[in-house]
Motif scaffolding. Structure first.
Motif, short mmCIF file in Angstrom:
data_model
loop_
_atom_site.label_atom_id
_atom_site.label_comp_id
_atom_site.label_asym_id
_atom_site.label_seq_id
_atom_site.Cartn_x
_atom_site.Cartn_y
_atom_site.Cartn_z
N PHE A 106 0.62 -1.18 -0.05
CA PHE A 106 0.10 -0.10 0.14
C PHE A 106 0.73 1.22 0.00
O PHE A 106 0.76 2.23 -0.80
N PRO A 107 1.63 1.49 0.75
CA PRO A 107 2.47 2.67 1.04
C PRO A 107 3.08 3.00 -0.51
O PRO A 107 3.25 4.15 -0.96
N ASP A 108 3.56 1.92 -1.09
CA ASP A 108 4.39 2.08 -2.41
C ASP A 108 3.44 2.45 -3.62
O ASP A 108 3.64 3.36 -4.45
N PHE A 109 2.09 1.79 -3.33
CA PHE A 109 0.86 2.15 -4.20
C PHE A 109 0.45 3.69 -4.18
O PHE A 109 0.42 4.39 -5.23
N VAL A 110 0.61 4.05 -2.82
CA VAL A 110 -0.04 5.67 -2.62
C VAL A 110 1.15 6.44 -3.47
O VAL A 110 0.77 7.52 -3.87
N ILE B 261 12.49 7.85 -5.57
CA ILE B 261 11.20 7.25 -6.03
C ILE B 261 10.14 7.93 -5.18
O ILE B 261 9.10 8.41 -5.75
N ASN B 262 10.28 7.98 -3.95
CA ASN B 262 9.46 8.42 -3.03
C ASN B 262 9.72 9.87 -2.39
O ASN B 262 10.98 10.25 -2.23
N ALA B 263 8.84 10.65 -2.69
CA ALA B 263 8.91 12.16 -2.25
C ALA B 263 9.61 12.27 -0.73
O ALA B 263 10.31 13.25 -0.28
#
Length: 299
Positions: free
Chosen positions: A60-64, A103-105
Motif C-alpha cells: 500500500f505505501p508504494d502504491f500510494v 522514487i518517493n518524495a
C-alpha cells in the motif's frame, strides 16, 4: 478544486499515454522512478481486488506514493500533448530532469530535490495553459515559467517549500529573481508572480486524508488553503513592500492523496490559491482574477 473519479485502470492508461508522449518529445525515461510507478500501478490496478490483507499492507505505501507522483506527469501531458515538439523544447528539458530523483518524495534530501523542482515548474505551466480561455503558457520563458493573459506577460519563479521557516527565504529569492527578469523586458505589460508548492508543509510524511464524501473533501481542502494564506501571507506581503510594484502576487499549491469513504476510492487532490499583493492596480487585479479562474477550472 474537483475530486477525480477515474478508476485505477483509467489512471494507468492515462499515465502510460503520458510516458509514451514524453518519449515522443525526446525525454529519455530510462529505468528510474517514472517506470517504477508504471510497474506498481500496472500490477495493483487489478491485484488490489484479490490481494490478501497482508499483501495489501506491504504494497500500500508504494502504491500510494506512485499514485501521488504520476498525476504531475499526466497533467503536463494533458495540457501540452497537442503542442508541436519544436515548441516544447524547454518543457521537455524540464521533464528530462524531472524523471530522475528519489522514487518517493519523503526520501528527498536537500541535495535530491532538483527533479521534483523542475516538475513543479512544468506543472504550473500546464495548469495555466488554456488557450481557448485566452490564457497560455509561455513555453520559452525567461523565468522558471510564464503565462500570457491578453497583452500581459506574467513571469513566474517557482519554489517548493519544505517548512514554514523557509517561506521567507524562498519568497525573498524568488521575488528578487523576478525583479531581474522584469527589468530586462521591454514594454509595460510585464508582471511577476511567486509560485510556492507547500505540499511538504501541509502533508508531512505523506499522510492520507480521509473524508466522508466528496463534498466534505472539497470543503476541507478549501479551508486548508484559506488557513494557510491567512496564517502566512503576512510574510510575503512584508517582503513585497521592498520589491518592484510589478511583482503582483503569490500562487500557492499543495497536493495529497485522500479517500472518499462514500466511494471507497483513493484519489489525488490538488488545490491552487492566489493571493494578490496588497495595493495592486485595478488592471493587475483583473489579470489575477483571470488567472485564478483558470487555475480553479473543473476540467
Amino acid at each position: 478544486m474537483r475530486v477525480p473519479t477515474e478508476s485505477y485502470e483509467k489512471i494507468y492508461q492515462d499515465y502510460s499515454k503520458a510516458l509514451e508522449w514524453l518519449e515522443n518529445i525526446g525525454v529519455q525515461i530510462g529505468s528510474g522512478r517514472t517506470n517504477h510507478y508504471r510497474k506498481i500501478i500496472g500490477y495493483w490496478k487489478d491485484a488490489y481486488k484479490i490481494a490478501s490483507e497482508e499483501e495489501g499492507d506491504i504494497a500500500f505505501p508504494d502504491f500510494v506514493s506512485s499514485m501521488f507522483e504520476i498525476h504531475s506527469f499526466i497533467s503536463v501531458y494533458n495540457a501540452f500533448r497537442d503542442v508541436s515538439e519544436t515548441d516544447l523544447s524547454e518543457i521537455a528539458a524540464k521533464l528530462q530532469k524531472g524523471v530522475n530523483g528519489p522514487i518517493n518524495a519523503v526520501d528527498e534530501s536537500p541535495k535530491s530535490t532538483t527533479a521534483r523542482n523542475f516538475i513543479f515548474e512544468a506543472v504550473v505551466a500546464a495548469r495555466a495553459h488554456r488557450p481557448r480561455a485566452g490564457v497560455q503558457a509561455i513555453l520559452k520563458a525567461k523565468s522558471d515559467t510564464g503565462i500570457k493573459i491578453d497583452n500581459a506577460k506574467l513571469w513566474i519563479e517557482c519554489k517548493r517549500v519544505t517548512t514554514t521557516g523557509k517561506i521567507a527565504a524562498n519568497v525573498r529569492k524568488a521575488s528578487s529573481q523576478l525583479e531581474v527578469v522584469i527589468k530586462k523586458q521591454h514594454g509595460s505589460g510585464h508582471r511577476g508572480i511567486v509560485a510556492l508548492d507547500v505540499t511538504k508543509i501541509l502533508n508531512v510524511g505523506d499522510r492520507i486524508y480521509v473524508s466522508k464524501d466528496d463534498s466534505q473533501l472539497m470543503a476541507s481542502t478549501d479551508r486548508l488553503m484559506d488557513r494557510f494564506i491567512i496564517e502566512y501571507s503576512h510574510i510575503w506581503q512584508e517582503l513585497y513592500k521592498r520589491r518592484d510594484r510589478k511583482v503582483i502576487g503569490t500562487l500557492i499549491n499543495f497536493s495529497f492523496m485522500a479517500t472518499s469513504e462514500s466511494r471507497n476510492l483513493l484519489v489525488h487532490t490538488s488545490q491552487w490559491g492566489l493571493n494578490p499583493r496588497n495595493g495592486i492596480s485595478g488592471r493587475d487585479q483583473e489579470i489575477l482574477k483571470t488567472l485564478a479562474a483558470t487555475l480553479k477550472r473543473t476540467a
